[in-house]
Write a protein that holds these residues in place. Sequence first.
Motif, PDB file in Angstrom:
ATOM      1  N   ASN A 116       9.454   7.886  -1.356  1.00 49.88           N
ATOM      2  CA  ASN A 116       8.737   8.975  -0.702  1.00 49.88           C
ATOM      3  C   ASN A 116       9.652  10.139  -0.364  1.00 49.88           C
ATOM      4  O   ASN A 116       9.294  11.301  -0.532  1.00 49.88           O
ATOM      5  N   TYR A 117      10.844   9.823   0.107  1.00 46.79           N
ATOM      6  CA  TYR A 117      11.704  10.901   0.593  1.00 46.79           C
ATOM      7  C   TYR A 117      12.722  11.363  -0.435  1.00 46.79           C
ATOM      8  O   TYR A 117      13.055  12.531  -0.495  1.00 46.79           O
TER       9      TYR A 117
ATOM     10  N   VAL B  17       0.837  -1.199   0.000  1.00 45.84           N
ATOM     11  CA  VAL B  17       0.000   0.000   0.000  1.00 45.84           C
ATOM     12  C   VAL B  17       0.872   1.249   0.000  1.00 45.84           C
ATOM     13  O   VAL B  17       0.613   2.218  -0.725  1.00 45.84           O
TER      14      VAL B  17
ATOM     15  N   PHE C 239       0.431   3.750  -3.178  1.00 46.14           N
ATOM     16  CA  PHE C 239      -0.217   5.045  -3.008  1.00 46.14           C
ATOM     17  C   PHE C 239       0.738   6.135  -2.546  1.00 46.14           C
ATOM     18  O   PHE C 239       0.311   7.217  -2.193  1.00 46.14           O
ATOM     19  N   ARG C 240       1.992   5.800  -2.487  1.00 47.58           N
ATOM     20  CA  ARG C 240       2.976   6.774  -2.041  1.00 47.58           C
ATOM     21  C   ARG C 240       2.608   7.322  -0.678  1.00 47.58           C
ATOM     22  O   ARG C 240       2.558   8.522  -0.455  1.00 47.58           O
ATOM     23  N   TYR C 241       2.301   6.408   0.232  1.00 46.34           N
ATOM     24  CA  TYR C 241       1.763   6.825   1.497  1.00 46.34           C
ATOM     25  C   TYR C 241       2.772   6.455   2.570  1.00 46.34           C
ATOM     26  O   TYR C 241       2.980   5.290   2.862  1.00 46.34           O
ATOM     27  N   LYS C 242       3.419   7.460   3.137  1.00 50.65           N
ATOM     28  CA  LYS C 242       4.611   7.139   3.928  1.00 50.65           C
ATOM     29  C   LYS C 242       4.275   6.533   5.272  1.00 50.65           C
ATOM     30  O   LYS C 242       5.035   5.724   5.782  1.00 50.65           O
ATOM     31  N   LEU C 243       3.120   6.886   5.847  1.00 55.64           N
ATOM     32  CA  LEU C 243       2.766   6.274   7.135  1.00 55.64           C
ATOM     33  C   LEU C 243       2.646   4.761   6.972  1.00 55.64           C
ATOM     34  O   LEU C 243       3.077   3.982   7.821  1.00 55.64           O
ATOM     35  N   SER C 244       2.082   4.361   5.844  1.00 56.29           N
ATOM     36  CA  SER C 244       1.932   2.939   5.578  1.00 56.29           C
ATOM     37  C   SER C 244       3.291   2.256   5.488  1.00 56.29           C
ATOM     38  O   SER C 244       3.489   1.165   6.009  1.00 56.29           O
TER      39      SER C 244
ATOM     40  N   TRP D 186       5.985   3.239   6.916  1.00 53.27           N
ATOM     41  CA  TRP D 186       6.555   3.182   8.275  1.00 53.27           C
ATOM     42  C   TRP D 186       5.935   2.044   9.070  1.00 53.27           C
ATOM     43  O   TRP D 186       6.628   1.317   9.785  1.00 53.27           O
ATOM     44  N   LEU D 187       4.623   1.905   8.946  1.00 51.89           N
ATOM     45  CA  LEU D 187       3.959   0.810   9.662  1.00 51.89           C
ATOM     46  C   LEU D 187       4.484  -0.535   9.180  1.00 51.89           C
ATOM     47  O   LEU D 187       4.688  -1.459   9.965  1.00 51.89           O
TER      48      LEU D 187
END
Lengths: 464, 121
Positions: free
Chosen positions: B110-111, B62, B66-71, B73-74
Motif C-alpha cells: 500500500n505504501y 482483505v 483489495f489494497r485496503y489499508k485500513l483493513s 491496519w486492523l
Amino acid sequence: MSMENPNLLSMLCILSLFFAFVLSDSHFEGFDADADDDDFEDTSIDPTSLRSPPSQSLTTPTPDPDPPASDLPKSALTTTTTTTFDFWDDDEFEGIPIEHPPPSAADPKSPDNSSDSASPQNPQIPNPNPKTPRSFTVEILCGSFLIMFAINYFTGKRENENIALSWAAQFAAKDSIFEKNFSLLGIGDGGDDTPLLLKEGQTTFKFYASGRRYCQGLLATLELKSRHDLIARIYNMIVPTRDEISFEVYMNDDAMDHVVFALAKKKAAKAMHKDVRDLQRFANVLSPPTSKKWVADDLAVISESKEVAADLITDAVIDQVFGDKAFEKFGKGLISLHFSDQHSGMHKKVLLFKFVLPSAKNMADMTRLVALVPYYIDLIGKYKLSSQARSKTETARQKVAQEAQKELRNAQQEAMQRRKAERKKMMEEAEAKLSAEAIRKKEAKERARQMKKAMPRMKMARGA
Amino acid sequence: MCYHPIAMNGVRSLKGKRSEMSSHGNDPRQPSAARPYVAPAISPQDLPIDYAGFIAVIFGVVGVMFRYKLSSWLALIFCAQSVANMRNVENDLKQVMMALMFSMMGLITNYFGPPRPGKQS
C-alpha cells in the motif's frame, strides 16, 4: 469484540464491494483508471487536472446530463458513506482523544464519494486542500491505538500480577491459612524458594497445595479479567466480568462418603442443577426447612438428601458466612460450592469452591470464604452418613453405575459392529481387488501367450 | 499414610469455633502425603480458539486483496491482540505469523508498492 466484529466485517465487505463496483464502473465506461486512483493513492500528482472529467462521467451515466437524475445518486451515495462511518468510529476507536479531523475525513472512501457527488455541481473547483491531512488519519488512529494497546498490555499485566500476588501474600505466605493447613505449597517439590503461583497466559494463575489429611491436593485457579488486552477491556465495559477464584480439592478415596451437595445463589443453583451432571442425577433443590436455622434467602441448596444438607450446613457456617446477617457482610463473594463424590473427570471425589476475588487492596475480605476450604475438607473427611441414608445413596449409585455399564456395553457393541462391518467391507474390497487382479493376471497371461506367438517371428525377422 | 488420632480429636473439638479452626493446636498437615503438582496434559484441540488471530488473518487477506489499508491496519491490531493473549508460543505462533505477514504485506504494497499496476478485483 465478538458482537461488533461481524458488524465491522460486514461493513467492510460492503465497502469493498462498493469499491469494486465503482472501479468496474469506471472501467466499463472506458475511462482511464489512473484518474480515480489518485483519490486512493497518496501520490503527489496534482489531481485537479485529471479528476474532473471521469468523476463527472461516473455519476452521470447518460450522455446528456440531467440535473434531477444526477441528484438522486448523489444523495444515495452520501447517506451510505455517513452510516458506514458511524459504525467505524464507534467500534474501533473508542476512548481515543479527539484529535482527529471531522468525521468525514477518517474514511478513506469518503473523499472519493464526496468529490464524485460534489463535482457535478461545481466541476471547476475540486478542492484538493482537505486531501493531504485526510490521508493520514487512518495511520494516526491505528498507530495511536497500537501504542495504547502496548502501554495497556504492560500496565494491565502488572495489575493482574498484583492481584494474584496480593492473594498469595494474604493466603499462602508464612503463617497464613494455607501454610498452616498444607505441608507443600506451590508447584515445586517443597523447597523454600519454589514459586507459589503458576502463571498460564496473562489472566490465569494457579496455586497448588498438598500434604494434608483427607485430601490429595488442592488447586486454586485465579481467573482474572483480561486487563492486558485493550480490546477485551473495551468489550468488558459493555459486558462486565469479574475476577474469580476456584478451589478444587481432590479428596482421598477413603475419606469421602456419599455426598452430593451444592450451594449457590438461587438462579445460579437452578442453572447448576440443570447443567452439572452429578447434581442432575443424584440431587434435588431443597426447600429451606422451617424449624432450623438456615442459609440466607438468596441462597439455594442442592443436595442428595436433607440429612446431608443439614449435616454440611452447620451452625458455625451459618453464623460465620451463610446466615442472613453474615452473608451480607462476608459471603458476598460466594459464587458456588459443589461437593461431589461422583465428579466426572480424573478425580471423582472433588470439592469445588468458587468465589469472586476482591480487589488487590481488600484481599482480606474473603478470608472467611477461604477459611471454608479447610473447614469443609475436615468436615467432609470425617463425615459418615447414617445407615439409612447410606443404603439409599448406595442404590442410587448402583443404578447409575448399571446405567453407565449398560451404556458402555452398548457403546462397545456398537464399536464391535462397526468394526465388523468395516472388516467385511475390507474383505469385499480385497476380494474385488483380488478378482480384478486375477482378471489382470489372466489378461497378462493372454498377452504373454500372444507375445510368445509373435516372438519367434520377431526373432526370425531380427535374425534375418 | 500416617494417621494421627490426636488430629481427629482436634477436629472434633473445633466444632462451633470456626474462627480458630485453622490455628488450632493439632496440625492437619501431613508431609508424607504431599504430592508434587502434575500439570494436566491438555490436547491442542481443547485450547480456547484464537478468535483474534482468525480475524487478523481475514483482515490481512482483505487488505492485501483489495489494497485496503485500513483493513491491513486492523489486521495488525488484531495481531497484537492475538500475541497478547497467546498462551503457549509453539501452538499459536503459526497463525499469528501468517496474519502478521499478510498485514505487513498489505501495508508495504500500500505504501511502498507500485501505484496500482492492474485491477485485481
